[in-house]
Structure formats: structure tokens, C-alpha cells
Design an enzyme around this catalytic site. Structure first.
Site, short mmCIF file in Angstrom:
data_model
loop_
_atom_site.label_atom_id
_atom_site.label_comp_id
_atom_site.label_asym_id
_atom_site.label_seq_id
_atom_site.Cartn_x
_atom_site.Cartn_y
_atom_site.Cartn_z
N GLU A 79 -13.31 -6.19 5.88
CA GLU A 79 -12.68 -7.04 6.88
C GLU A 79 -11.84 -6.19 7.84
O GLU A 79 -11.06 -6.72 8.61
CB GLU A 79 -11.83 -8.12 6.20
N CYS A 111 -11.80 -10.77 1.45
CA CYS A 111 -11.96 -9.89 0.28
C CYS A 111 -13.19 -10.25 -0.54
O CYS A 111 -13.49 -9.56 -1.52
CB CYS A 111 -10.72 -9.98 -0.60
N HIS A 233 -9.85 -10.44 -8.55
CA HIS A 233 -9.49 -9.86 -7.25
C HIS A 233 -7.98 -9.54 -7.30
O HIS A 233 -7.18 -10.36 -7.77
CB HIS A 233 -9.79 -10.85 -6.12
N1 CAA Z 1 12.99 -8.42 -10.23
C1 CAA Z 1 11.84 -8.95 -10.72
N2 CAA Z 1 11.13 -9.93 -10.08
C2 CAA Z 1 11.58 -10.34 -8.89
C3 CAA Z 1 12.74 -9.83 -8.32
C4 CAA Z 1 13.46 -8.83 -9.03
N3 CAA Z 1 14.57 -8.27 -8.54
N4 CAA Z 1 12.94 -10.45 -7.14
C5 CAA Z 1 11.93 -11.33 -6.97
N5 CAA Z 1 11.09 -11.26 -8.04
C6 CAA Z 1 9.88 -12.02 -8.26
C7 CAA Z 1 9.97 -13.47 -7.85
O1 CAA Z 1 10.62 -14.24 -8.83
C8 CAA Z 1 8.51 -13.82 -7.69
O2 CAA Z 1 7.96 -14.05 -8.98
P1 CAA Z 1 7.01 -15.32 -9.24
O3 CAA Z 1 5.89 -15.21 -8.23
O4 CAA Z 1 6.57 -15.16 -10.63
O5 CAA Z 1 7.86 -16.52 -8.96
C9 CAA Z 1 7.89 -12.51 -7.15
O6 CAA Z 1 8.85 -11.49 -7.41
C10 CAA Z 1 7.56 -12.54 -5.65
O7 CAA Z 1 8.72 -12.83 -4.95
P2 CAA Z 1 8.82 -14.05 -3.91
O8 CAA Z 1 8.47 -15.33 -4.57
O9 CAA Z 1 10.15 -13.95 -3.25
O10 CAA Z 1 7.63 -13.82 -2.87
P3 CAA Z 1 7.59 -12.95 -1.55
O11 CAA Z 1 8.27 -13.65 -0.47
O12 CAA Z 1 7.96 -11.55 -1.83
O13 CAA Z 1 6.04 -12.98 -1.22
C11 CAA Z 1 3.70 -13.03 -1.45
C12 CAA Z 1 5.02 -12.83 -2.19
C13 CAA Z 1 3.69 -14.39 -0.80
C14 CAA Z 1 2.56 -12.92 -2.41
C15 CAA Z 1 3.60 -11.91 -0.37
O14 CAA Z 1 3.56 -10.66 -0.99
C16 CAA Z 1 2.40 -12.04 0.54
O15 CAA Z 1 2.41 -12.80 1.51
N6 CAA Z 1 1.33 -11.25 0.24
C17 CAA Z 1 0.12 -11.24 1.06
C18 CAA Z 1 -0.81 -12.40 0.74
C19 CAA Z 1 -1.45 -12.29 -0.61
O16 CAA Z 1 -1.60 -11.21 -1.17
N7 CAA Z 1 -1.93 -13.43 -1.14
C20 CAA Z 1 -2.61 -13.46 -2.40
C21 CAA Z 1 -3.65 -14.55 -2.45
S1 CAA Z 1 -4.76 -14.38 -1.06
C22 CAA Z 1 -5.80 -13.12 -1.52
O17 CAA Z 1 -5.91 -12.80 -2.67
C23 CAA Z 1 -6.59 -12.44 -0.43
C24 CAA Z 1 -5.93 -11.14 -0.14
O18 CAA Z 1 -6.27 -10.12 -0.73
C25 CAA Z 1 -4.85 -11.10 0.84
#
Ligand code: CAA
Length: 389
Positions: A79, A111, A233
């Protein structure tokens, strides 16, 4: 007749940034990255590396060992396309000097496209058993600086040789399929960073998994107990752990944390160290499992879940073949990952902010440490690739 993966090779950039470094600059507790999303390092492609050089580098190991003979199709899944018209695979075909009698195309569905390529390759080989197909999946995951997606960036490529009587993984015919028109992650042609509704994307991933698994189970008559190891994935490794928890829960299965870890054991390590490589990432997980498993996996069934945003998903499986260990490139993969160069935050941001020249003039790119091929420059809007040594 069995059809499937006869050789599998992985390549990623020689440069990475540690997510502890990123956390310091962003003011984020590194455990959020290391534990919360389960990622430790992001592979960063230098300016003279792209999907073509990474894909050709992954494929070269296979072609050098297995020869070019009877490679009648090259499917390039990505992609991160570099041209709206010409397939990236045609550049790879040229760099590897493959036979002219070859069908070469590029496939896209986020992906998922690596799996589309693998299944199309398998169908071709079923119909033409003497033929061999080279599948190359390569991507560069790129989000905006400072965005939630940033720590899930990465890059890499996996090449697979698909043949009859495969000596690594024989694919099962049963599959679970899912397509739904959703906007969870996308990249309009005028952008070089993905747009993503992150939390939504994780929910769609899990829904698609359940739908695919249900169908796969009905079609195959197999259940969780028939699958020895589970590959997912890997946008980030915590996503796969959550997916596996969901699969167990929705199937009414109970497993301790230790059992869950064992069922996915060995699939996550390479991804933790390279980050997301989109179309390649499921196969980075499979390569990691095969390369690093202390247990002999011969005769064991591996379940694979492929997810591409947008979205298309598939659950499928395969059986590991006796003697597969001798067919792997495990030592090369280990050496490649161990010998990488760590970037400072400033170096990472400088590379990130480099703008690809679009003026049609001649531009020569600095020489970084790459695999066997590099992007030497661009002239008259034509990318110029060369052997790196
Ligand atoms: N210590 C340990 N854990 C911690 C922490 C700390 N100090 N602070 C936060 N965390 C944890 C949170 O509790 C959370 O855990 P859970 O998911 O178990 O609740 C985790 O870290 C993530 O934190 P947030 O919920 O605050 O999420 P974020 O705002 O950092 O965003 C995300 C996470 C949305 C996945 C972001 O990384 C993102 O947008 N990623 C890109 C999109 C993606 O990868 N999507 C996946 C599905 S789509 C797909 O698979 C296709 C592809 O390849 C893109």
C-alpha cells in the site's frame, strides 16, 4: 496436491529508533509503547531504501538459492506504491533478472494484499503445478509525527516462493472471508502519511476476525484445538494479543495467560523490533515463528488471520512440512536484526522530513547501509535503482 510456501525470506531496514527515545521526546512513559502497544523499536528506511529495494532484498535470498527457472508470476503486494502506473514488481523483476516469461502485477488492499497475492499464487499453481510464483509483500508504515499512530510505524518486506509440494507450509483449502466498506484507515493519493481512526480500526479488526473465524470453522470443521499456533496481522503486537483473547472468548474457550502466550508464542518478536510493515506484517510473524520456535513444528497446523483496513480480512491455515527448518533463512534474519544502526531522534526526524524530489531533475541520494539493492537517485521522474556493492 499440496500447494503453499516453499521458501520464505524477510528483510527490513538497517536503521531503527528505539521507542524509549521517542517516548522521551514526546513526554510519554516508554511502558505505554513497550507494554501498552507491545512495540520496542521502529525500523526506519533511509532515503535510498523503498518498497522495491526491500522487496528485492527479501526475494534475492530465495532466487539465489532456488534459481529463477519456472518463476512465471511475480505478485507484489503493497500500500506504499511508488508509481500510479508501473507495478513495483517490475522493478524487482529487473533487479533480480527474472525470466521475461513472467506475469508481474502489483496488488493493493491495505495490509490484506499479501494474503490476496498468496492465495492467487496458490490457485495459479494448483492449475499449473510445474509453475512457481514469487510473492513479495513490502510496505513503509508512516503516520504524522506526534500522532497516536506514530509509535506503530515501521517497514519491511517478506518474499515467498509458492509451489506445488511446498517444503515449508502446505495451505489448507478452507478460508473465512470478510469485506466491508469502512473508513478506519486510508491514504488518499495526495498524501504520504496514512489517515486513521485508530480506536475504530481496532474494533473493526476484531469484528472481521470473528466473522472470518466463524466461516473458517464452519467450512473446515476445525476448532481452536486443531490449531497449534496462531499468527495475526501485526499493526502492533498488543493488537494480536487482544485478537487472540477475543477469539478464545467468543469461542467459549478458556485459557490461562500462559497458554494464550504459548499459542501465539514466537510470532511477535520480529515485529516488536521492526514495527508495522502492513502487507508484510502477518508474514513477518509467520517467519518469526518458524525461525525461532524451539519446538519442531512439522505436522502442526498454523492459523493465520489477515486484516487490511477498508476493509478485507481472511482466516486461513496451513500445515508445517517435515524438514522445514533446513529451508529457512533464520541465521540471515537474526544477523540482519542484530546489526542494525540505532538512530537519534534528530536523525529520525530528518529522514522523516526528507521530501522526494519532484522537479524532474537529476538527484543523487546519499549512500546509507542497505541490503543488496539501493535507490541511487531519480532523473526525469525515473527512479534509478542499483546493486548496493
Ligand atoms: N504503561 C502501560 N500501558 C499503558 C501506559 C503505560 N504507562 N499508558 C497507556 N497504556 C496502555 C493503555 O491502557 C492502552 O491499553 P489497552 O489498549 O489495553 O486499553 C494502550 O496502552 C494504548 O494506549 P491508548 O488507549 O491511549 O491508545 P493510543 O491513543 O496510544 O492509540 C492506537 C492506540 C489507536 C492503536 C494508535 O496506536 C493508532 O492509531 N495506531 C494506528 C492504527 C492501527 O494500528 N490500528 C490497528 C487496527 S487497523 C490494522 O490492523 C491495519 C493496520 O495495519 C494499520
Amino acid at each position: 496436491m499440496n500447494v503453499g510456501i516453499d521458501a520464505i525470506s524477510f528483510y527490513s531496514s538497517n536503521y531503527f529508533i528505539d521507542l524509549k527515545t521517542l517516548g522521551e521526546v514526546r513526554g510519554v512513559d516508554p511502558d505505554k509503547y513497550y507494554v501498552g502497544i507491545g512495540q520496542e523499536k521502529m525500523a526506519i528506511p533511509p532515503p535510498d531504501e523503498d518498497i522495491v529495494t526491500m522487496g528485492a532484498s527479501a526475494a534475492q535470498a530465495i532466487v539465489q538459492r532456488e534459481g529463477k527457472d519456472r518463476i512465471e508470476m511475480l505478485l507484489f503486494a503493497t500500500e506504499s506504491g511508488i508509481d500510479q502506473s508501473k507495478a513495483a514488481g517490475v522493478f524487482v523483476h529487473g533487479l533480480l533478472q527474472l525470466p521475461a516469461r513472467c506475469r508481474t502485477v502489483e496488488l493493493k488492499e491495505a495490509c490484506y494484499s499479501g494474503t490476496a497475492a498468496l492465495q492467487l499464487a496458490a490457485a495459479w499453481v494448483q492449475a499449473h503445478p510445474a509453475s512457481r510464483v514469487l510473492v513479495v509483500a513490502a510496505d513503509v508504515a508512516r503516520y504524522e509525527l506526534g500522532s497516536p499512530g506514530e509509535p506503530t510505524q515501521g517497514c519491511g518486506a517478506v518474499a515467498m516462493l509458492v509451489t506445488a509440494h511446498p517444503r515449508i507450509l502446505a495451505l489448507d483449502p478452507e478460508v473465512g472471508l470478510y469485506t466491508e466498506d469502512v473508513m478506519d484507515f486510508w491514504r488518499p493519493n495526495y498524501r504520504d502519511q496514512a489517515l486513521v481512526d485508530g480506536k475504530y480500526s481496532t474494533r473493526v479488526y476484531l469484528q472481521a476476525l470473528q466473522a472470518c473465524w466463524q466461516q473458517y470453522r464452519e467450512q473446515s470443521g476445525r476448532d481452536l484445538a486443531d490449531i497449534h499456533r496462531f499468527c495475526y496481522h501485526l499493526p502492533f503486537t498488543r493488537m494480536a494479543e487482544k485478537a487472540h483473547e477475543r477469539l478464545l472468548k467468543s469461542s467459549g474457550a478458556s485459557a490461562t495467560d500462559e497458554q494464550q502466550k504459548q499459542q501465539m508464542g514466537g510470532t511477535l518478536d520480529y515485529n516488536k523490533r521492526t514495527g508495522n510493515s502492513y502487507a508484510a506484517s502477518l508474514y513477518v510473524g509467520l517467519t518469526c515463528l518458524l525461525d525461532t520456535s524451539a519446538e519442531d513444528l512439522a505436522g502442526k497446523r498454523i492459523g493465520l488471520f489477515s486484516y487490511g483496513s477498508g476493509c478485507v480480512a481472511e482466516y486461513f491455515s496451513g500445515v508445517v512440512q517435515p524438514g522445514y527448518q533446513a529451508r529457512l533463512f533464520a541465521d540471515q534474519h537474526r544477523t540482519m536484526l542484530e546489526q542494525r544502526t540505532e538512530l537519534t531522534y534528530r536523525q529520525y526526524e530528518d529522514i522523516y522530513n526528507l521530501v522526494f524530489p519532484t522537479d524532474g531533475g537529476r538527484h543523487t541520494f546519499s549512500r546509507y547501509r542497505t541490503g543488496p539493492f539501493r535507490l541511487a537517485g531519480v532523473n526525469q521522474h525515473k527512479r534509478l535503482y542499483e546493486a548496493a556493492t
